[in-house]
Design a protein around this motif. Structure first.
Motif, PDB file in Angstrom:
ATOM      1  N   UNK A  51      77.399 -10.439 120.860  1.00 52.86           N
ATOM      2  CA  UNK A  51      77.856 -10.499 122.357  1.00 52.86           C
ATOM      3  C   UNK A  51      77.275 -11.760 122.842  1.00 52.86           C
ATOM      4  N   UNK A  52      76.800 -12.621 122.079  1.00 51.97           N
ATOM      5  CA  UNK A  52      76.082 -13.917 122.688  1.00 51.97           C
ATOM      6  C   UNK A  52      76.968 -14.984 123.112  1.00 51.97           C
ATOM      7  N   UNK A  53      76.412 -15.802 123.925  1.00 53.83           N
ATOM      8  CA  UNK A  53      77.280 -16.983 124.453  1.00 53.83           C
ATOM      9  C   UNK A  53      77.171 -18.175 123.564  1.00 53.83           C
ATOM     10  N   UNK A  54      76.160 -18.425 122.881  1.00 51.20           N
ATOM     11  CA  UNK A  54      76.062 -19.542 121.884  1.00 51.20           C
ATOM     12  C   UNK A  54      76.401 -19.345 120.608  1.00 51.20           C
ATOM     13  N   UNK A  55      77.553 -20.275 120.148  1.00 47.40           N
ATOM     14  CA  UNK A  55      78.012 -20.011 118.902  1.00 47.40           C
ATOM     15  C   UNK A  55      77.341 -20.597 117.686  1.00 47.40           C
ATOM     16  N   UNK A  56      77.583 -19.978 116.263  1.00 44.04           N
ATOM     17  CA  UNK A  56      76.648 -20.324 115.390  1.00 44.04           C
ATOM     18  C   UNK A  56      77.614 -21.206 114.443  1.00 44.04           C
ATOM     19  N   UNK A  57      77.219 -22.299 114.547  1.00 43.85           N
ATOM     20  CA  UNK A  57      77.774 -23.596 113.730  1.00 43.85           C
ATOM     21  C   UNK A  57      77.433 -23.507 112.126  1.00 43.85           C
ATOM     22  N   UNK A  58      76.607 -22.789 111.800  1.00 43.37           N
ATOM     23  CA  UNK A  58      76.355 -22.830 110.254  1.00 43.37           C
ATOM     24  C   UNK A  58      77.401 -22.081 109.633  1.00 43.37           C
ATOM     25  N   UNK A  59      78.365 -22.645 109.399  1.00 41.04           N
ATOM     26  CA  UNK A  59      79.447 -22.023 108.746  1.00 41.04           C
ATOM     27  C   UNK A  59      79.407 -21.474 107.169  1.00 41.04           C
ATOM     28  N   UNK A  60      78.269 -22.104 106.539  1.00 41.03           N
ATOM     29  CA  UNK A  60      78.064 -21.514 105.177  1.00 41.03           C
ATOM     30  C   UNK A  60      77.634 -20.096 105.301  1.00 41.03           C
ATOM     31  N   UNK A  61      77.007 -19.799 106.523  1.00 44.68           N
ATOM     32  CA  UNK A  61      76.429 -18.201 106.460  1.00 44.68           C
ATOM     33  C   UNK A  61      77.045 -17.256 107.381  1.00 44.68           C
ATOM     34  N   UNK A  62      77.764 -17.893 108.435  1.00 42.50           N
ATOM     35  CA  UNK A  62      78.323 -17.036 109.481  1.00 42.50           C
ATOM     36  C   UNK A  62      79.547 -17.650 109.913  1.00 42.50           C
ATOM     37  N   UNK A  63      80.761 -16.816 109.635  1.00 43.00           N
ATOM     38  CA  UNK A  63      82.212 -17.393 109.889  1.00 43.00           C
ATOM     39  C   UNK A  63      83.023 -16.057 109.886  1.00 43.00           C
ATOM     40  N   UNK A  64      84.140 -16.069 110.668  1.00 41.66           N
ATOM     41  CA  UNK A  64      85.008 -15.009 110.670  1.00 41.66           C
ATOM     42  C   UNK A  64      86.616 -15.491 110.316  1.00 41.66           C
ATOM     43  N   UNK A  65      87.079 -14.665 109.208  1.00 48.66           N
ATOM     44  CA  UNK A  65      88.766 -14.963 108.897  1.00 48.66           C
ATOM     45  C   UNK A  65      89.332 -13.829 109.439  1.00 48.66           C
ATOM     46  N   UNK A  66      90.672 -14.334 109.998  1.00 42.02           N
ATOM     47  CA  UNK A  66      91.605 -13.430 110.343  1.00 42.02           C
ATOM     48  C   UNK A  66      93.111 -13.849 109.899  1.00 42.02           C
ATOM     49  N   UNK A  67      93.823 -12.773 109.414  1.00 35.46           N
ATOM     50  CA  UNK A  67      95.024 -13.208 108.706  1.00 35.46           C
ATOM     51  C   UNK A  67      96.192 -12.092 109.307  1.00 35.46           C
ATOM     52  N   UNK A  68      97.256 -12.514 109.651  1.00 37.82           N
ATOM     53  CA  UNK A  68      98.289 -11.806 110.315  1.00 37.82           C
ATOM     54  C   UNK A  68      99.708 -12.026 109.766  1.00 37.82           C
ATOM     55  N   UNK A  69     100.629 -11.346 109.317  1.00 33.18           N
ATOM     56  CA  UNK A  69     101.733 -11.265 109.159  1.00 33.18           C
ATOM     57  C   UNK A  69     102.639 -10.606 109.994  1.00 33.18           C
ATOM     58  N   UNK A  70     103.767 -11.430 110.692  1.00 29.40           N
ATOM     59  CA  UNK A  70     104.561 -10.704 111.559  1.00 29.40           C
ATOM     60  C   UNK A  70     106.173 -10.772 111.117  1.00 29.40           C
ATOM     61  N   UNK A  71     106.769  -9.590 111.078  1.00 27.27           N
ATOM     62  CA  UNK A  71     108.244  -9.425 110.764  1.00 27.27           C
ATOM     63  C   UNK A  71     109.035  -9.160 112.015  1.00 27.27           C
ATOM     64  N   UNK A  72     109.847  -9.883 112.525  1.00 29.23           N
ATOM     65  CA  UNK A  72     110.823  -9.748 113.680  1.00 29.23           C
ATOM     66  C   UNK A  72     112.076  -9.029 112.990  1.00 29.23           C
TER      67      UNK A  72
END
Length: 435
Positions: A227-248
């Motif tokens: 819940x922090x305000x400052x983001x972590x730019x060390x992407x080698x150690x901290x990162x989130x991946x989101x993947x979504x498929x939509x069918x209409x």
């Protein structure tokens, strides 16, 4: 002070709008939109056997929140656009937005200072690449330039945005400024989506869009601390991946959509199981390499021309601490929305929804042992699923401009605790201006 800032915002908006073309079918060179939302929530006192530092207060309480956002868009070159959103936010949720996993006001955040603050909400560039010659007209809207866009395209978006602007959308349950207010009804509660305290993060978002199929992927920064305000730019150690498929699709001539969501995050999260040795110090178990992953399904369906329904379900592994959104590991929600067409108020809406949420075993044991997350912690836990029902009526007071909403929420087992079962009754009034 707030009134003066809003007045200046309105004046600036009016001047900018007067300079724009009035031909609605021309491609916009720039766009200016504005929203302001005030929510007043009240609850009477309720009984609980005990309380902790992160418990929903048992006393009578009333709180007000405010957000005001300026949405600026600029056409750069063919298919490219730039968006900039300064935002003023302030106020507080009931009990400072702690003590309830299905938090009650989607316009509030877990921050210590309720004074209005001006911040940068979004700053990003988006490039569309056409995959077909056929085009359709896209109306001007919030962070959307009016103009002709290809029927099929791929796009890349880079910069600061709200990841929920692109993922987990639902036409009936996604916007706490105009629809249901609870956090677990605006998004899938079990999706610990990447964001800072105010709900924004830096991302690279790739999209494929066609009339029937949509596919999206995002790589996003996580906060340095939960819940922090400052983001972590060390992407080698901290990162989130989101993947979504939509069918209409259409069923009996009525439009609908199904979305399948998956996510994987890694950061220096603490472990619920490891922290049972010393539940008051989960920070001592934080190491890079801890992960969180989960899945969700999200469906919307028009039943008739004026009645629609939605359903969401979500799950995450729940081994490591919640990092960004809310302390929910399992969730199921659904509801109905009816427009006012039948009583000749087609831009009014009435909605009714229910959500039940739960925790993983590790998360339960941690709270029962006296542990505290950034949102929950009663000092003990007699576990039961948290349940919330919400009913609202939104009335259009001035066409396409001012909306007034009255809402009622009924909450059982706040913080998943039968010893604090309530029920809790929450009454809300919301004023929303959108231009």
């Amino acid at each position: 002070m707030i009134r003066n800032i809003l007045t200046l915002g309105f004046l600036f908006f009016s001047i900018m709008v007067s300079a724009q073309t009035t031909d609605s079918l021309k491609a916009e060179r720039f766009s200016v939109h504005f929203q302001s939302t005030v929510i007043r929530q009240m609850k009477p006192a309720f009984h609980a056997a005990y309380s902790g530092s992160n418990s929903l207060s048992t006393r009578e309480d009333a709180q007000t929140s405010l957000t005001s956002t300026l949405f600026l868009g600029l056409h750069l070159w063919d298919g490219a656009s730039f968006y900039f959103n300064p935002e003023l936010s302030g106020g507080s949720g009931l009990s400072g937005a702690v003590g309830v996993a299905d938090a009650l006001n989607g316009e509030t955040y877990r921050i210590g200072n309720p004074a209005p603050q001006l911040s940068l909400a979004r700053l990003y560039v988006r490039q569309l690449i056409a995959l077909s010659d056929k085009r359709s007209y896209q109306n001007s809207d919030i962070n959307q330039l009016g103009g002709w866009i290809p029927e099929r395209y791929v796009s890349i978006t880079i910069g600061k945005s709200a990841i929920a602007d692109f993922f987990d959308g639902n036409k009936f349950s996604h916007d706490p400024r105009s629809q249901f207010m609870a956090w677990s009804l605006m998004d899938n509660g079990a999706w610990d989506y990447p964001a800072n305290t105010h709900g924004y993060t830096e991302s690279v978002i790739l999209e494929y869009v066609s009339p029937t199929h949509e596919l999206r992927y995002a790589a996003s920064l996580l906060p340095k601390a939960p819940n922090g305000e400052e983001l972590n730019w060390n992407i080698g150690k901290a990162l989130s991946h989101s993947l979504e498929y939509t069918h209409k699709h259409t069923i009996a001539g009525q439009e609908g959509a199904i979305r399948l969501l998956g996510y994987f995050s890694t950061a220096n999260m603490g472990s619920y199981r490891q922290s049972l040795v010393n539940p008051s110090d989960i920070a001592s178990t934080r190491v890079y390499g801890h992960t969180k992953y989960g899945f969700g399904i999200n469906a919307e369906q028009n039943i008739t021309g004026d009645l629609g329904c939605f359903l969401r379900a979500g799950w995450n592994d729940g081994h490591n601490e919640t990092w960004a959104f809310t302390e929910i590991d399992r969730t199921l929600s659904g509801g109905f929305v009816l427009t006012g067409q039948r009583w000749k108020r087609s831009n009014d809406n009435i909605g009714l929804a229910y959500v039940i949420s739960g925790l993983s075993k590790d998360h339960r044991d941690f709270l029962q042992a006296g542990g505290y997350g950034f949102e929950l912690g009663d000092g003990n836990l007699n576990y039961a699923p948290e349940q919330l029902a919400e009913l609202y009526y939104s009335a259009e007071m001035k066409k396409d401009l001012i909306y007034l909403t009255a809402a009622y929420q009924l909450l059982f087992n706040p913080g998943y605790n039968k010893d604090r079962s309530g029920p809790v009754n929450v009454f809300s009034v919301r004023l929303h201006i959108r231009m």
